[in-house]
Design a protein around this motif. Structure first.
Motif, PDB file in Angstrom:
ATOM      1  N   LEU A  74      41.306  75.371 109.686  1.00 42.18           N
ATOM      2  CA  LEU A  74      40.776  74.038 109.430  1.00 42.18           C
ATOM      3  C   LEU A  74      40.446  73.426 110.782  1.00 42.18           C
ATOM      4  O   LEU A  74      41.327  73.234 111.623  1.00 42.18           O
ATOM      5  N   VAL A  75      39.168  73.140 111.011  1.00 43.11           N
ATOM      6  CA  VAL A  75      38.702  72.577 112.277  1.00 43.11           C
ATOM      7  C   VAL A  75      38.293  71.131 112.004  1.00 43.11           C
ATOM      8  O   VAL A  75      37.354  70.879 111.241  1.00 43.11           O
ATOM      9  N   PHE A  76      38.994  70.192 112.627  1.00 41.80           N
ATOM     10  CA  PHE A  76      38.794  68.776 112.332  1.00 41.80           C
ATOM     11  C   PHE A  76      38.182  68.087 113.549  1.00 41.80           C
ATOM     12  O   PHE A  76      38.788  68.008 114.607  1.00 41.80           O
ATOM     13  N   THR A  77      36.955  67.591 113.411  1.00 45.79           N
ATOM     14  CA  THR A  77      36.233  66.974 114.531  1.00 45.79           C
ATOM     15  C   THR A  77      36.668  65.518 114.722  1.00 45.79           C
ATOM     16  O   THR A  77      37.305  64.923 113.843  1.00 45.79           O
ATOM     17  N   SER A  78      36.308  64.937 115.871  1.00 48.29           N
ATOM     18  CA  SER A  78      36.697  63.548 116.119  1.00 48.29           C
ATOM     19  C   SER A  78      35.697  62.760 116.963  1.00 48.29           C
ATOM     20  O   SER A  78      35.896  61.567 117.188  1.00 48.29           O
ATOM     21  N   SER A  79      34.630  63.386 117.455  1.00 46.90           N
ATOM     22  CA  SER A  79      33.697  62.650 118.324  1.00 46.90           C
ATOM     23  C   SER A  79      33.032  61.484 117.605  1.00 46.90           C
ATOM     24  O   SER A  79      32.722  60.459 118.216  1.00 46.90           O
TER      25      SER A  79
END
Length: 653
Positions: A446-451
């Motif tokens: 699970l890859v969770f972005t934040s930009s």
């Protein structure tokens, strides 16, 4: 300032609190008036302004009563001659604390409304648990608001303190007989103000929801009361859904599971009422790997083909290579709500997400529960610090055996308020996937972005800005899309691409707002499944985030027991669909374009959503009892499963 001796004699030990009551009413009414003027068009469109203002004073009396109740209960111990000096200074401090609470929360209200289109609520409290991230965000993106709010609060408190120094000095105790005659009466008046009704239940924010616009309903009350009530409600998370009504357990389970895709399912374990055999629609000799890219705040409002601003050119290209969901809807407005839906297939409730609740920190189902038992390496990859929103605890306790967050990332190029940039995040993800492939280990990440998170910080020189200034949501989304495109292009060249399924989906939209009772258009999000041998397809029916987990397991070629109640679109991608949406205190079940909306303490309403116009039209006719019960069952089920700790695999304790 000279205090009239007649007032001193009349109000005696209560003088400071009478002044506090008047000041609270003045401050809160002034704030409400300013907010009404700011949101004039929506306020006037929603109903009778005079009635709303009068109801607002009623809500202000509730807040004042709540704040006065503690000193009044202490009055018999302190408000007499022997200890009156202690009473004076305690009252002085208590008054100033109450005014500080009122002023600061009201001053911060406009910025909260700009972000969430509602007065401060439980989110106001939840974010206080993460001072580092929150202060960094406020300092980078809202410095003027923060400093201005503190300055206004400090100035007003200084001025009010000068007033109360004189009031405190002149307050006098009652004679004993007068005190004991007056105290029960004062206590009764404060109790009546707090209860605010002679009905069976005392007043609560739902009583003031008298319009079809959620923002306007919240403006009627005041922000401190909204926050305090949210704090009180958090003690009742396990039964939070019962604010809409109750059903017998057997009836609730029967109605909640009454969906076409569950007709053939056999629920044979009463201790695990949703557990059933899931048969994959795709047979594979070797199940696929899985990578879920959870995109922060990427609503349909940013995707041109879904009616939004054209700032996702990479996603627009990718949608032609896989399964593109044209009507995917988020279950809520927070990242943790998106996580529970996508990773656990769990339905929304008025409570906090299960990611944060105590009974779900172990033995709660996630895709990691199934895949770790099959020998997969399961990981969570995040550019910030995984402790935020309790994600680390939830994942490590529920089938995710590796956490890769900012401290594990080697030399990130750009670090903002919320952690490493999306490019750095995807670099770390690519390295991890390559390692797993080299070791010939099946993997789920699970890859969770934040930009794309306020204050919208990202590296310079990566994209042609959509607009000026740089730090806007549209520019942040365009950068996030750019980083996503780079990652997928890189993954296509790797040996694991043909054996890996990729899901790209948003957790929620950037800002959920609008004059609709439930802003359905702001729940609309993009979702795309691609990779391996997935052929291009358009999924047209309404779909929910909770439908993704069973669909992914089928496409991966994995059969087995799961508690998932979502729809497997690999078996049927054309029948009418449904979506579940939790918006503050409102729960909506949307079946195709028809909605049934549950409201706490009020009758359910029926509405129709017009997708092209992005408009929700409330029906004058109430939904029938059968539909209301069916909708109620959908929100009672997850609360029941959480409370009974019955949402896990049979092999889990």
């Amino acid at each position: 300032m000279r205090v009239d001796p007649r007032l001193v004699r009349l109000f005696g030990p209560y003088l400071q609190y009478v002044v506090l009551l008047l000041l609270m009413l003045l401050l809160l009414s002034t704030s409400r008036g300013v907010l009404f003027i700011w949101q004039y068009d929506r306020v006037v469109a929603a109903g009778d302004t005079a009635t709303m203002l009068l109801q607002g004073i009623r809500a202000d009396l509730i807040l004042a009563g709540l704040w006065l109740s503690i000193p009044l209960l202490l009055a018999p111990l302190l408000a007499h001659q022997a200890s009156f000096t202690v009473w004076r200074y305690f009252s002085h401090g208590w008054v100033l604390l109450g005014l500080c609470l009122v002023i600061f929360i009201e001053v911060s209200t406009p910025q909260f409304i700009l972000q969430y289109d509602i007065r401060p609520n439980r989110l106001y409290i939840e974010y206080l648990k993460y001072p580092k991230e929150v202060f960094s965000t406020l300092w980078q993106g809202y410095r003027a608001m923060l400093l201005g709010g503190v300055a206004v609060t400090a100035l007003l408190l200084w001025l009010l303190n000068r007033v109360f120094i004189r009031v405190t000095a002149t307050a006098q105790p009652y004679p004993a007989k007068t005190f004991w005659l007056s105290w029960p009466l004062v206590l009764l008046l404060v109790f009546a103000a707090v209860r605010s009704t002679t009905e069976h239940r005392p007043a609560n924010p739902a009583l003031f929801a008298i319009t079809s616009d959620a923002l306007v309903n919240s403006l009627i009350i005041n922000s401190p009361y909204s926050v305090l009530y949210a704090l009180y409600s958090m003690k009742h998370e396990a039964r939070s859904s019962e604010i809409y009504g109750k059903l017998a357990d057997d009836e609730m389970l029967r109605l909640a599971l009454d969906w076409p895709w569950l007709k053939q399912a056999i629920f044979h374990d009463p201790e695990l009422p949703t557990l059933h055999q899931h048969e994959a629609s795709v047979q594979r000799d070797k199940p696929l790997n899985l990578v879920i890219i959870l995109q922060e705040s990427l609503g349909a409002t940013f995707v041109a083909s879904l009616g939004g601003v054209p700032v996702t050119p990479e996603l627009e290209k990718l949608k032609h290579d896989g399964w593109w969901f044209e009507q995917m809807y988020a279950t809520g407005t927070r990242s943790v709500r998106g996580i529970e839906a996508v990773i656990s297939g769990f339905m929304p409730t008025p409570a906090q997400s299960v990611v944060k609740l105590s009974l779900s920190q172990q033995h709660f189902y996630t895709l990691g529960s199934t895949l770790s038992q099959l020998g997969y390496n399961t990981s969570f990859i995040y550019g910030g610090e995984a402790h935020f929103d309790n994600m680390r605890s939830f994942f490590t306790g529920n089938g995710i055996n590796q956490i890769i967050d900012l401290p594990q990332m080697a030399n990130p190029v750009f670090v903002g308020s919320w952690g490493a940039s999306d490019e750095d995040l995807f670099t770390a993800a690519a390295s991890h996937l390559a390692d797993m492939h080299q070791q010939q280990k099946p993997f789920f990440s699970l890859v969770f972005t934040s930009s794309n998170h306020t204050p919208f910080e990202f590296p310079d020189g990566r994209i042609e800005l959509h607009e000026q200034p740089k730090q806007t949501a549209n520019n942040a989304v365009k950068y996030a899309d750019f980083a996503l495109g780079k990652f997928i292009a890189h993954a296509r060249q790797q040996g694991y691409w043909q054996d890996t399924l990729f899901l790209i989906v948003a957790d929620h939209d950037n800002r959920v707002y609008g004059s609709n009772l439930v802003p359905v258009e702001k729940f609309h999000i993009p979702a795309l499944i691609l990779g391996a041998d997935v052929a291009p397809k358009r999924i047209k029916p309404v779909a929910s985030q909770i439908d993704l987990a069973p669909t992914l397991l089928s496409l991966m070629g994995i059969s087995g027991q799961t508690p998932l109640t979502g729809r497997d679109f690999s078996k049927d991608d054309s029948s009418p669909g449904r979506a579940l949406m939790q918006f503050d205190q409102y729960f909506a079940l949307m079946e195709q374009q028809q909605l049934t909306i549950l409201r706490p303490g009020q009758p359910a309403v029926s509405a129709r959503y017009h997708l092209q116009q992005k408009q929700l039209v409330l029906s004058e006719q109430a939904p029938n009892a059968v539909q209301v019960k069916h909708t109620l069952a959908q929100v009672l089920l997850p609360s029941y499963l959480y409370r009974q700790q019955q949402y896990h695999l049979a092999s889990q304790p």
